[in-house]
Design a protein around this motif. Structure first.
Motif, PDB file in Angstrom:
ATOM      1  N   PRO A 177       0.600  -1.775   0.363  1.00  0.00           N
ATOM      2  CA  PRO A 177       0.161   0.273  -0.294  1.00  0.00           C
ATOM      3  C   PRO A 177       0.651   1.272   0.293  1.00  0.00           C
ATOM      4  O   PRO A 177       2.021   1.196   0.005  1.00  0.00           O
ATOM      5  CB  PRO A 177      -0.957  -0.137   1.438  1.00  0.00           C
ATOM      6  N   VAL A 178       0.267   1.833  -0.770  1.00  0.00           N
ATOM      7  CA  VAL A 178       0.668   3.690  -0.308  1.00  0.00           C
ATOM      8  C   VAL A 178       0.385   4.566   0.813  1.00  0.00           C
ATOM      9  O   VAL A 178      -1.289   4.576   0.920  1.00  0.00           O
ATOM     10  CB  VAL A 178       1.048   4.904  -1.803  1.00  0.00           C
ATOM     11  N   ILE A 179       0.746   4.801   1.748  1.00  0.00           N
ATOM     12  CA  ILE A 179       0.673   5.120   2.911  1.00  0.00           C
ATOM     13  C   ILE A 179       1.497   6.536   3.188  1.00  0.00           C
ATOM     14  O   ILE A 179       2.454   6.694   3.846  1.00  0.00           O
ATOM     15  CB  ILE A 179       0.382   4.120   4.549  1.00  0.00           C
ATOM     16  N   GLY A 180       0.642   7.297   3.572  1.00  0.00           N
ATOM     17  CA  GLY A 180       1.089   8.345   3.819  1.00  0.00           C
ATOM     18  C   GLY A 180       1.694   9.758   2.203  1.00  0.00           C
ATOM     19  O   GLY A 180       1.700   9.089   1.311  1.00  0.00           O
ATOM     20  N   ILE A 181       1.735  10.449   2.874  1.00  0.00           N
ATOM     21  CA  ILE A 181       2.220  11.657   1.316  1.00  0.00           C
ATOM     22  C   ILE A 181       3.675  11.574   0.824  1.00  0.00           C
ATOM     23  O   ILE A 181       3.572  11.935  -0.346  1.00  0.00           O
ATOM     24  CB  ILE A 181       1.982  13.331   2.109  1.00  0.00           C
ATOM     25  N   GLU A 182       4.640  11.607   2.167  1.00  0.00           N
ATOM     26  CA  GLU A 182       5.517  10.817   1.552  1.00  0.00           C
ATOM     27  C   GLU A 182       5.902  10.078   0.675  1.00  0.00           C
ATOM     28  O   GLU A 182       6.601   9.785  -0.721  1.00  0.00           O
ATOM     29  CB  GLU A 182       7.240  11.004   2.848  1.00  0.00           C
ATOM     30  N   ALA A 183       5.122   8.729   1.139  1.00  0.00           N
ATOM     31  CA  ALA A 183       5.243   7.242   0.009  1.00  0.00           C
ATOM     32  C   ALA A 183       4.484   7.748  -1.519  1.00  0.00           C
ATOM     33  O   ALA A 183       4.674   7.268  -2.515  1.00  0.00           O
ATOM     34  CB  ALA A 183       4.579   6.321   0.803  1.00  0.00           C
ATOM     35  N   ALA A 184       3.031   8.674  -1.181  1.00  0.00           N
ATOM     36  CA  ALA A 184       2.639   8.606  -2.541  1.00  0.00           C
ATOM     37  C   ALA A 184       3.701   9.478  -3.851  1.00  0.00           C
ATOM     38  O   ALA A 184       3.829   9.339  -4.655  1.00  0.00           O
ATOM     39  CB  ALA A 184       0.924   9.244  -2.159  1.00  0.00           C
ATOM     40  N   ARG A 185       4.846  10.561  -3.117  1.00  0.00           N
ATOM     41  CA  ARG A 185       5.580  12.029  -3.517  1.00  0.00           C
ATOM     42  C   ARG A 185       6.447  10.214  -4.337  1.00  0.00           C
ATOM     43  O   ARG A 185       6.458  10.975  -5.809  1.00  0.00           O
ATOM     44  CB  ARG A 185       5.852  12.471  -3.035  1.00  0.00           C
ATOM     45  N   LYS A 186       6.593   9.313  -4.696  1.00  0.00           N
ATOM     46  CA  LYS A 186       7.348   8.637  -4.816  1.00  0.00           C
ATOM     47  C   LYS A 186       6.950   8.454  -6.462  1.00  0.00           C
ATOM     48  O   LYS A 186       7.982   7.706  -7.364  1.00  0.00           O
ATOM     49  CB  LYS A 186       7.887   7.214  -4.319  1.00  0.00           C
ATOM     50  N   SER A 187       5.543   8.567  -7.011  1.00  0.00           N
ATOM     51  CA  SER A 187       5.440   8.136  -8.028  1.00  0.00           C
ATOM     52  C   SER A 187       4.645   9.713  -8.547  1.00  0.00           C
ATOM     53  O   SER A 187       3.404   9.870  -8.062  1.00  0.00           O
ATOM     54  CB  SER A 187       4.790   6.453  -7.831  1.00  0.00           C
ATOM     55  N   ARG A 188       4.897   9.649  -9.945  1.00  0.00           N
ATOM     56  CA  ARG A 188       3.598  10.417 -10.371  1.00  0.00           C
ATOM     57  C   ARG A 188       2.451   9.449 -10.959  1.00  0.00           C
ATOM     58  O   ARG A 188       1.504  10.070 -10.538  1.00  0.00           O
ATOM     59  CB  ARG A 188       4.368  10.921 -12.194  1.00  0.00           C
ATOM     60  N   GLU A 189       2.234   8.553 -10.833  1.00  0.00           N
ATOM     61  CA  GLU A 189       0.890   7.724 -11.325  1.00  0.00           C
ATOM     62  C   GLU A 189       0.004   8.262  -9.442  1.00  0.00           C
ATOM     63  O   GLU A 189      -1.644   8.397  -9.741  1.00  0.00           O
ATOM     64  CB  GLU A 189       1.083   6.345 -10.913  1.00  0.00           C
ATOM     65  N   ASN A 190       0.479   8.219  -8.531  1.00  0.00           N
ATOM     66  CA  ASN A 190       0.042   8.857  -7.134  1.00  0.00           C
ATOM     67  C   ASN A 190      -0.791   9.555  -7.804  1.00  0.00           C
ATOM     68  O   ASN A 190      -1.613  10.008  -6.673  1.00  0.00           O
ATOM     69  CB  ASN A 190       0.385   8.448  -6.225  1.00  0.00           C
ATOM     70  N   LEU A 191      -0.702  10.814  -8.465  1.00  0.00           N
ATOM     71  CA  LEU A 191      -1.088  11.904  -8.583  1.00  0.00           C
ATOM     72  C   LEU A 191      -2.696  12.504  -8.861  1.00  0.00           C
ATOM     73  O   LEU A 191      -2.930  12.032 -10.286  1.00  0.00           O
ATOM     74  CB  LEU A 191      -0.203  13.083  -9.212  1.00  0.00           C
TER      75      LEU A 191
END
Length: 751
Positions: A133-147
């Motif tokens: 899973p992607v948990i938290g903003i810091e982890a989300a920023r690692k992939s453009r797909e999460n934007l």
């Protein structure tokens, strides 16, 4: 401004006696013949492919159905789309085909009793094939797909400023996920009436939104679905989006039986909506005398597992930052990311608590560098009445933030207390004072459609009613509308009835009870409808009695006219009966209203704190909140709003947080883990109102209900920082964070 007889008075709401005695009927108290109960089965994993076995659950006596994704309509929706034309990305089903967060809605159990439903829900077997899973903003920023969404708003050109010639202060900070914490968890009741219509009772903020979603998902015409706003045990934005209504309606429509879908507290925390967490950096450039010449703000929001309000939170956040201070060169970049956590949604303040939490701490840090009083720094830069929004938004109107600051300084004794508060320090306790400012709006004009319709009617017994789609969240909306109607009609408040929203009986309203629009937009609509009805009553007197209209005077439910033999008086009831008898007409008026403006509302909060240097605990000793409201509608209700908003904001400052571990499990599933400020810890809140009567508001009023939950948090943060010399801008400022900072400070000093 003429003297007001009903607006601005401390009138008692008619529902308080039943509520105080426990007689009020909430949705959970309703019992319909043949009613079934329903409960959602929630995901225990943050991201996983799933297979669901319902066989054991279906064997429980009294169970009528266990639904999964394969049983519900294969149509997506977005609960944030409150009208058919909003158009935000649709990516949710009534029941999910895949687990995307802990709390995702995977199955629905329906049965005769709650006991049977609870047992069956525990027997639904879900096999998870977990993914990372992607948990938290810091982890989300690692992939453009999460934007999910990004937007830049600007005025001037921050990048062209000669920053090497200015004083620049940069502050990093964050705000946390917040649970709305209403007394009443989410609930809905659906049934089919005697004519085959689907009826939904829900303590929501937007009945027309619920109708829109249910009709779309179940492929039913609007004329077949009736949504009734039920008595509400609090919302604070949490019931501003569809959550349980669609699943409840689906079960009732499918089974042809009444169905009540209920939630408990853990489900309400995990599986509904939350305030979007934000992670931001603020960089402000000022001259040596404290003039702000530029500001750059970069913010990433955690949108959660579905799109919901991904674009709206980023835009609302950005908008607020151009409407409090005069900044010629400002850039705001906001992004919202998908994560495998609870979806974001409406929460009191909608972008304002995040926008001001860090920027107001940043201003105090600038003041400290300049050796300048924080109030004086703000007074030098705040917007003025009549200022335009530099991004092209609606005019700020009669913006009175300067008066809020000055009045707050006086009421709080700011200069004296700031100069001497540290004299109270002991070996164990440190004292500090802080202040902060905030702004909010008065509806959607300038961004989304914002209009409403009102039907006002006078009855032969001398009572009057206003039909308008308002939703009282427990704060006294109905009483406010009654007071406005009474002022317009010159009659007793308690002889006026205002109905809450019902899609079969209420005229259409574009946006519901959200965006702080109710007093300013709906209230002004009620005023205009009341004045139109009063005009018809006067014309009726002209037709009935031959009076000259300009000489008629309305007073206390009567029309009065000066005659040769003294004043002639007729009650509204008499006029209504005689008019109907003679002209075959009923006295009524209809108004479709769209506001001409969307001014700002403003607040300045002042706090004193005591920080325990041993435990890290912070106690708020005093809190003064000054609000620019145009005109208070009811001082008792307004003070209640300020006090309740302060409680919520202090929770943001010090305790409240929906916390997740690395796997996405919610650690704060109940009130033993999700900590709020309770009564013994609340300071006395002193409410002060700046009343300058805005021309477009009902009898001069502007909004209050959301801005009250914004400024106290950064005021407390600034007070803590003043007390112990810290730079906290990451919320909540828990005892653990304070102790860690103090220990690090002592360790650094020891070196």
């Amino acid at each position: 401004m003429k003297e007001l007889n009903y607006v601005g008075k401390r009138l008692i709401r008619e529902d308080v006696y039943d509520k105080a005695r426990g007689k009020t009927q909430y949705t959970c108290d309703r019992k319909l013949e043949g009613m079934l109960y329903a409960k959602l089965v929630l995901s225990e994993k943050a991201l996983a492919e799933i297979s669901v076995s319902t066989e054991k659950a279906e064997q429980v006596p009294g169970i009528h159905a266990v639904y999964t994704h394969k049983d519900v309509p294969k149509k997506k929706y977005n609960p944030h789309n409150w009208t058919a034309g909003i158009g935000a990305l649709e990516d949710m089903y009534i029941l999910s085909e895949k687990a995307r967060y802990v709390g995702d809605h995977l199955a629905l159990v329906v049965g005769e009793t709650k006991e049977a439903v609870e047992e069956a829900a525990s027997l639904v077997e879900i096999t998870y094939r977990e993914e990372e899973p992607v948990i938290g903003i810091e982890a989300a920023r690692k992939s453009r797909e999460n934007l999910a969404f990004e937007k830049e708003s600007k005025c001037g050109d921050f990048d062209s400023l000669p920053l090497d010639q200015l004083i620049v202060e940069e502050t990093a900070g964050s705000t946390q996920a917040i649970h709305h914490a209403p007394i009443e968890p989410h609930i809905s009741l659906s049934a089919i009436d005697e004519t085959g219509n689907l009826v939904i009772w829900t303590p929501c903020q937007t009945v027309f939104m619920i109708r829109n979603h249910v009709c779309s998902l179940l492929d039913l015409p609007y004329t077949k679905v009736r949504v009734i706003k039920a008595v509400m045990g609090g919302s604070f934005g949490g019931k501003g989006l569809t959550v349980v209504e669609s699943a409840c309606a689906f079960a009732a429509w499918t089974l042809k039986r009444p169905v009540m879908l209920y939630m408990d507290r853990p489900a309400d925390i995990m599986a509904t909506r939350r305030r979007n967490p934000g992670d931001m950096t603020v960089k402000t450039a000022v001259t040596k005398d404290g003039k702000i010449v530029g500001r750059y703000i970069d913010c990433d929001f955690d949108g959660g597992a579905y799109y919901t309000n991904a674009s709206a939170i980023a835009m609302a956040f950005s908008k607020k930052l151009f409407r409090l201070y005069r900044v010629e060169n400002q850039t705001v970049r906001a992004r919202t990311y998908y994560t495998n956590t609870t979806p974001g949604g409406s929460c009191r303040g909608y972008g304002s608590p995040q926008a001001h939490a860090v920027t107001e701490v940043n201003l105090d840090q600038i003041a400290d560098r300049l050796g300048m009083d924080p109030c004086q720094l703000r007074l030098k830069n705040v917007v003025q009445p009549g200022d335009d929004d530099p991004t092209g938004g609606t005019n700020l109107g009669d913006a009175r933030i300067r008066e809020c600051i000055l009045k707050g300084m006086e009421e709080f004794g700011w200069e004296e207390r700031r100069a001497h508060v540290r004299e109270k320090n002991t070996r164990r306790y440190a004292y500090g004072v802080g202040m902060a400012c905030a702004t909010h709006g008065n509806g959607y004009k300038g961004g989304y459609p914002d209009f409403t319709n009102v039907h006002a009617q006078l009855h032969p017994d001398g009572t009057a009613e206003f039909r308008i789609a308002v939703h009282d969240q427990g704060c006294g909306t109905v009483m406010t509308m009654q007071q406005i109607g009474a002022e317009a009609l010159h009659m007793d408040v308690y002889r006026i009835r205002v109905y809450e929203a019902d899609t079969f009986q209420s005229p259409y309203d574009s946006a519901g009870t959200q965006a702080s629009r109710v007093t300013f937009v709906c209230g002004r609509a009620v005023q205009e409808a009341g004045e139109a009805l009063l005009e018809k009553i006067k014309k009726a007197c002209v037709s009935l009695y031959g009076w000259e209209k300009d000489r008629i005077r309305a007073e206390d439910g009567t029309m009065r006219y000066p005659g040769a033999d003294g004043e002639e008086v007729h009650t509204y009831g008499e006029i209504s009966k005689q008019y109907e008898k003679k002209f075959s007409r009923y006295l009524h008026a209809e108004v479709e209203y769209e506001p001409d403006s969307n001014p700002g509302v403003y607040c300045a909060a002042f706090a004193e704190v005591k920080v325990d240097l041993y435990t890290g605990q912070t106690q708020v000793l005093d809190l003064v909140c000054v609000h620019d409201v145009g005109q208070c509608m009811n001082y008792t209700l307004s003070e209640g709003q300020v006090e309740g908003g302060a409680q919520m904001s202090l929770g943001q400052a010090l305790f409240e947080e929906i916390a997740y571990n690395g796997k996405g499990d919610v650690r704060s599933r109940n009130f033993s883990k999700y900590h709020m400020i309770n009564a013994p810890d609340m300071p006395k809140v002193r409410s002060v109102f700046i009343e300058n009567h805005h021309s477009d508001g009902p009898y001069g009023a502007k909004s209050l209900g959301e801005v009250v939950a914004v400024a106290p948090a950064p005021a407390v943060a600034n007070a803590i920082n003043f007390a112990i010399g810290s730079r906290f801008a990451h919320y909540p400022i828990t005892p653990e964070k304070v102790v860690a900072w103090l220990e690090n400070k002592e360790h650094t000093r020891g070196r």
